[in-house]
Design a protein around this motif. Structure first.
Motif, PDB file in Angstrom:
ATOM      1  N   GLN A 289     -13.335 -25.714 -31.693  1.00 14.69           N
ATOM      2  CA  GLN A 289     -14.123 -25.518 -30.470  1.00 14.69           C
ATOM      3  C   GLN A 289     -13.418 -24.564 -29.516  1.00 14.69           C
ATOM      4  O   GLN A 289     -14.046 -23.896 -28.707  1.00 14.69           O
ATOM      5  CB  GLN A 289     -14.273 -26.838 -29.711  1.00 14.69           C
ATOM      6  CG  GLN A 289     -14.718 -27.988 -30.558  1.00 14.69           C
ATOM      7  CD  GLN A 289     -14.138 -29.307 -30.038  1.00 14.69           C
ATOM      8  OE1 GLN A 289     -13.439 -29.341 -29.031  1.00 14.69           O
ATOM      9  NE2 GLN A 289     -14.446 -30.371 -30.746  1.00 14.69           N
ATOM     10  N   ALA A 290     -12.108 -24.529 -29.656  1.00 11.98           N
ATOM     11  CA  ALA A 290     -11.326 -23.822 -28.650  1.00 11.98           C
ATOM     12  C   ALA A 290     -11.658 -22.346 -28.578  1.00 11.98           C
ATOM     13  O   ALA A 290     -11.731 -21.770 -27.494  1.00 11.98           O
ATOM     14  CB  ALA A 290      -9.844 -24.005 -28.944  1.00 11.98           C
ATOM     15  N   GLU A 291     -11.896 -21.738 -29.744  1.00 13.55           N
ATOM     16  CA  GLU A 291     -12.139 -20.297 -29.747  1.00 13.55           C
ATOM     17  C   GLU A 291     -13.353 -19.927 -28.892  1.00 13.55           C
ATOM     18  O   GLU A 291     -13.331 -18.953 -28.153  1.00 13.55           O
ATOM     19  CB  GLU A 291     -12.349 -19.817 -31.181  1.00 13.55           C
ATOM     20  CG  GLU A 291     -11.009 -19.615 -31.881  1.00 13.55           C
ATOM     21  CD  GLU A 291     -11.089 -19.798 -33.374  1.00 13.55           C
ATOM     22  OE1 GLU A 291     -12.140 -19.469 -33.940  1.00 13.55           O
ATOM     23  OE2 GLU A 291     -10.099 -20.302 -33.946  1.00 13.55           O
ATOM     24  N   VAL A 292     -14.396 -20.739 -29.016  1.00 11.24           N
ATOM     25  CA  VAL A 292     -15.605 -20.454 -28.258  1.00 11.24           C
ATOM     26  C   VAL A 292     -15.332 -20.556 -26.754  1.00 11.24           C
ATOM     27  O   VAL A 292     -15.733 -19.696 -25.964  1.00 11.24           O
ATOM     28  CB  VAL A 292     -16.722 -21.469 -28.633  1.00 11.24           C
ATOM     29  CG1 VAL A 292     -18.070 -20.938 -28.238  1.00 11.24           C
ATOM     30  CG2 VAL A 292     -16.667 -21.823 -30.101  1.00 11.24           C
ATOM     31  N   PHE A 293     -14.639 -21.612 -26.388  1.00 11.88           N
ATOM     32  CA  PHE A 293     -14.339 -21.807 -24.968  1.00 11.88           C
ATOM     33  C   PHE A 293     -13.422 -20.706 -24.446  1.00 11.88           C
ATOM     34  O   PHE A 293     -13.490 -20.311 -23.294  1.00 11.88           O
ATOM     35  CB  PHE A 293     -13.658 -23.162 -24.742  1.00 11.88           C
ATOM     36  CG  PHE A 293     -14.617 -24.293 -24.702  1.00 11.88           C
ATOM     37  CD1 PHE A 293     -14.972 -24.964 -25.864  1.00 11.88           C
ATOM     38  CD2 PHE A 293     -15.183 -24.695 -23.503  1.00 11.88           C
ATOM     39  CE1 PHE A 293     -15.870 -26.016 -25.835  1.00 11.88           C
ATOM     40  CE2 PHE A 293     -16.079 -25.747 -23.461  1.00 11.88           C
ATOM     41  CZ  PHE A 293     -16.431 -26.403 -24.627  1.00 11.88           C
ATOM     42  N   SER A 294     -12.558 -20.265 -25.311  1.00 11.66           N
ATOM     43  CA  SER A 294     -11.556 -19.305 -24.910  1.00 11.66           C
ATOM     44  C   SER A 294     -12.199 -18.075 -24.279  1.00 11.66           C
ATOM     45  O   SER A 294     -11.750 -17.582 -23.242  1.00 11.66           O
ATOM     46  CB  SER A 294     -10.732 -18.917 -26.130  1.00 11.66           C
ATOM     47  OG  SER A 294      -9.654 -18.156 -25.703  1.00 11.66           O
ATOM     48  N   GLN A 295     -13.254 -17.590 -24.921  1.00 13.32           N
ATOM     49  CA  GLN A 295     -13.902 -16.391 -24.394  1.00 13.32           C
ATOM     50  C   GLN A 295     -14.653 -16.677 -23.101  1.00 13.32           C
ATOM     51  O   GLN A 295     -14.505 -15.962 -22.123  1.00 13.32           O
ATOM     52  CB  GLN A 295     -14.887 -15.854 -25.424  1.00 13.32           C
ATOM     53  CG  GLN A 295     -14.147 -15.231 -26.586  1.00 13.32           C
ATOM     54  CD  GLN A 295     -15.091 -14.894 -27.721  1.00 13.32           C
ATOM     55  OE1 GLN A 295     -16.294 -15.136 -27.648  1.00 13.32           O
ATOM     56  NE2 GLN A 295     -14.530 -14.339 -28.781  1.00 13.32           N
ATOM     57  N   ALA A 296     -15.452 -17.739 -23.119  1.00 14.44           N
ATOM     58  CA  ALA A 296     -16.308 -17.997 -21.957  1.00 14.44           C
ATOM     59  C   ALA A 296     -15.495 -18.368 -20.722  1.00 14.44           C
ATOM     60  O   ALA A 296     -15.797 -17.944 -19.620  1.00 14.44           O
ATOM     61  CB  ALA A 296     -17.298 -19.107 -22.289  1.00 14.44           C
ATOM     62  N   ALA A 297     -14.456 -19.155 -20.922  1.00  9.98           N
ATOM     63  CA  ALA A 297     -13.757 -19.690 -19.746  1.00  9.98           C
ATOM     64  C   ALA A 297     -12.420 -19.004 -19.486  1.00  9.98           C
ATOM     65  O   ALA A 297     -11.713 -19.357 -18.562  1.00  9.98           O
ATOM     66  CB  ALA A 297     -13.545 -21.194 -19.918  1.00  9.98           C
ATOM     67  N   LYS A 298     -12.080 -18.006 -20.307  1.00  9.12           N
ATOM     68  CA  LYS A 298     -10.772 -17.332 -20.176  1.00  9.12           C
ATOM     69  C   LYS A 298      -9.645 -18.356 -20.081  1.00  9.12           C
ATOM     70  O   LYS A 298      -8.935 -18.441 -19.074  1.00  9.12           O
ATOM     71  CB  LYS A 298     -10.743 -16.456 -18.925  1.00  9.12           C
ATOM     72  CG  LYS A 298     -11.636 -15.254 -18.979  1.00  9.12           C
ATOM     73  CD  LYS A 298     -11.164 -14.283 -17.893  1.00  9.12           C
ATOM     74  CE  LYS A 298     -12.294 -13.428 -17.388  1.00  9.12           C
ATOM     75  NZ  LYS A 298     -12.105 -12.956 -16.033  1.00  9.12           N
ATOM     76  N   LEU A 299      -9.499 -19.126 -21.114  1.00  9.45           N
ATOM     77  CA  LEU A 299      -8.548 -20.246 -21.081  1.00  9.45           C
ATOM     78  C   LEU A 299      -7.114 -19.803 -20.813  1.00  9.45           C
ATOM     79  O   LEU A 299      -6.686 -18.747 -21.286  1.00  9.45           O
ATOM     80  CB  LEU A 299      -8.571 -20.989 -22.423  1.00  9.45           C
ATOM     81  CG  LEU A 299      -9.874 -21.665 -22.801  1.00  9.45           C
ATOM     82  CD1 LEU A 299      -9.742 -22.314 -24.167  1.00  9.45           C
ATOM     83  CD2 LEU A 299     -10.245 -22.718 -21.749  1.00  9.45           C
ATOM     84  N   SER A 300      -6.399 -20.633 -20.080  1.00 10.56           N
ATOM     85  CA  SER A 300      -4.975 -20.349 -19.871  1.00 10.56           C
ATOM     86  C   SER A 300      -4.093 -21.503 -20.350  1.00 10.56           C
ATOM     87  O   SER A 300      -2.874 -21.389 -20.339  1.00 10.56           O
ATOM     88  CB  SER A 300      -4.717 -20.065 -18.396  1.00 10.56           C
ATOM     89  OG  SER A 300      -5.114 -21.168 -17.615  1.00 10.56           O
ATOM     90  N   GLY A 301      -4.698 -22.603 -20.754  1.00 14.91           N
ATOM     91  CA  GLY A 301      -3.871 -23.709 -21.225  1.00 14.91           C
ATOM     92  C   GLY A 301      -4.718 -24.856 -21.758  1.00 14.91           C
ATOM     93  O   GLY A 301      -5.952 -24.817 -21.688  1.00 14.91           O
ATOM     94  N   VAL A 302      -4.023 -25.842 -22.289  1.00 16.88           N
ATOM     95  CA  VAL A 302      -4.691 -26.981 -22.918  1.00 16.88           C
ATOM     96  C   VAL A 302      -4.193 -28.286 -22.311  1.00 16.88           C
ATOM     97  O   VAL A 302      -3.016 -28.403 -21.952  1.00 16.88           O
ATOM     98  CB  VAL A 302      -4.395 -26.978 -24.446  1.00 16.88           C
ATOM     99  CG1 VAL A 302      -4.781 -28.288 -25.105  1.00 16.88           C
ATOM    100  CG2 VAL A 302      -5.111 -25.808 -25.133  1.00 16.88           C
ATOM    101  N   VAL A 303      -5.109 -29.234 -22.191  1.00 17.68           N
ATOM    102  CA  VAL A 303      -4.711 -30.604 -21.880  1.00 17.68           C
ATOM    103  C   VAL A 303      -5.036 -31.416 -23.132  1.00 17.68           C
ATOM    104  O   VAL A 303      -6.180 -31.431 -23.585  1.00 17.68           O
ATOM    105  CB  VAL A 303      -5.510 -31.185 -20.686  1.00 17.68           C
ATOM    106  CG1 VAL A 303      -5.076 -32.621 -20.405  1.00 17.68           C
ATOM    107  CG2 VAL A 303      -5.348 -30.329 -19.449  1.00 17.68           C
ATOM    108  N   LEU A 304      -4.027 -32.025 -23.701  1.00 17.83           N
ATOM    109  CA  LEU A 304      -4.246 -32.798 -24.926  1.00 17.83           C
ATOM    110  C   LEU A 304      -4.384 -34.270 -24.536  1.00 17.83           C
ATOM    111  O   LEU A 304      -3.473 -34.854 -23.955  1.00 17.83           O
ATOM    112  CB  LEU A 304      -3.033 -32.586 -25.837  1.00 17.83           C
ATOM    113  CG  LEU A 304      -3.207 -32.837 -27.325  1.00 17.83           C
ATOM    114  CD1 LEU A 304      -4.364 -32.050 -27.908  1.00 17.83           C
ATOM    115  CD2 LEU A 304      -1.908 -32.485 -28.061  1.00 17.83           C
ATOM    116  N   THR A 305      -5.560 -34.847 -24.846  1.00 21.53           N
ATOM    117  CA  THR A 305      -5.799 -36.232 -24.441  1.00 21.53           C
ATOM    118  C   THR A 305      -5.767 -37.185 -25.638  1.00 21.53           C
ATOM    119  O   THR A 305      -5.766 -36.748 -26.784  1.00 21.53           O
ATOM    120  CB  THR A 305      -7.181 -36.380 -23.775  1.00 21.53           C
ATOM    121  OG1 THR A 305      -8.167 -35.979 -24.718  1.00 21.53           O
ATOM    122  CG2 THR A 305      -7.293 -35.541 -22.525  1.00 21.53           C
TER     123      THR A 305
END
Ligand SMILES: Nc1nc2c(ncn2[C@@H]2O[C@H](COP(=O)(O)OP(=O)(O)OP(=O)(O)O)[C@@H](O)[C@H]2O)c(=O)[nH]1
Ligand SMILES: [Mg+2]
Length: 354
Positions: A289-305
């Protein structure tokens, strides 16, 4: 606490609290881990110990799966093919992922070719490999801190059920305890109960929530209002909750992009962090899922729950290796205090030590 100036909790423990602490194995291990990071005994808080015990307990299953096997294998000099296969299987089973597993085996192999290490030293070396892997994206992305006196905006994204709203509540609590002025923007306008849920977390953490009760509200407009409110109130941290599910993936991504653009336009001077919340129990599946979010939200980090009780704790290594994103926080429980800034040292000790 790595790279963040958050929630240095008080070392002052009341007598009542002390009475509740069990001086068990986990306690001793936690004190040792804190001590080996240079913490003095009288600086160590009960919260830190409770957290480490919880993390260690959470990674119990992952540890049992991989460590025992590794310990038996790595102490025997250069790795033969059988040993490599066994380590590979153990790491893959813990959801470390193919890429990170190859890297770990290669690094270990190099070292063991130079000289045979006794098991303890081999494990120590393995811990270093893992720490370096986990810290690599942290070094590349620069420091992560909350700038006092400035507006920081943390956009919290992820698929439904990953733990976004819970994480917001926990982050609000951490920030609040550390003396930051905090506000929450309820930009999950899709799910009917979402605003109520985030309001409950707002109450628990003592942080106000900006929401729009009308129907079919554009989440970007909620973010717009929240930024206005944050600016006029001198807020230092604005946490933005987002939807995890819409009619379809494209809508979700379009919506996120719009929210992200609104933040850039409306608060160009703010320090923005775009964090993807990943459910550790999904292991490798979550990463896709991360790749898709990466583009839309310009991810800078992860919270692992949900690191409590999963056998897939190795996914943390897959996150840094495959996504090249730093892990900023980890969650290990449903309670408001069950989230801390990520420390590679503590994580690796909990994963392989004890
Ligand atoms: N065990 C455990 N449960 C967690 C953790 N974090 C969140 N949860 C649980 O995961 C479930 C989903 O959490 P939410 O915060 O509602 O997830 P969300 O991403 O906001 O979900 P949507 O709003 O539907 O997109 C809840 O039951 C939480 O209590 C954690 O670290 N450990
Ligand atoms: Mg939610």
């Amino acid at each position: 606490m790595d790279n963040i100036e958050l929630a240095q909790t008080t070392a002052n423990t009341s007598i009542d609290e002390t009475a509740l602490i069990e001086f068990d194995d986990g306690f001793i291990w936690s004190v040792e881990v804190l001590g080996s990071q240079g913490k003095r005994a009288d600086d160590i808080s009960i919260e830190e110990i409770t957290w480490l015990k919880r993390l260690r307990q959470g990674l119990d299953k992952t540890r049992r799966n991989i460590v025992n096997q590794l310990k038996a294998i790595v102490g025997q000099g250069p790795l033969n093919q059988v040993a490599v296969d066994e380590i590979e299987a153990a790491l893959l089973q813990a959801d470390v992922g193919v890429e990170a597993t190859d890297y770990i085996i290669h690094s270990l192999q190099q070292k063991l070719k130079e000289k045979a290490l006794p098991p303890d030293e081999a494990i120590t070396y393995l811990k270093k490999i893992l720490r370096d892997m986990l810290d690599k994206p942290l070094k590349e992305s620069g420091s992560f801190s909350l700038e006092r006196g400035n507006l920081n905006i943390w956009l919290i994204t992820g698929v439904n059920g990953a733990g976004k709203t819970t994480t917001i509540g926990k982050l609000a609590r951490l920030a609040q305890k550390s003396g930051y002025n905090c506000l929450i923007g309820a930009a999950d306008t899709f799910r009917a109960a979402a605003v109520e849920q985030v309001k409950i977390w707002g109450e628990r953490s003592g942080v106000e929530v900006v929401a729009n009760p009308s129907k079919n509200v554009d989440p970007a407009s909620v973010v717009f209002d929240a930024i206005n409110a944050a600016k006029s109130r001198g807020i230092e941290l604005l946490l933005v909750d987002t939807a995890g599910r819409l009619q379809n993936k494209k809508n979700l991504m379009d919506e996120l992009s719009k929210v992200r653009r609104t933040i850039s336009k409306k608060a160009p001077d703010a320090k923005v962090e775009s964090l993807l919340v990943l459910d550790a129990t999904l292991g490798q599946n979550g990463l896709r899922q991360a790749e898709v979010f990466s583009q839309a939200a310009k991810l800078s980090g992860v919270v692992l729950t949900k690191l409590d009780g999963t056998a897939r704790g190795g996914v943390a290594l897959a996150v840094v290796q495959q996504l090249s994103l730093p892990i900023r926080f980890i969650g290990a429980g449903e309670g408001i205090d069950d989230l801390r800034p990520f420390s590679s040292y503590e994580f690796v000790e909990a994963l392989l030590g004890g």
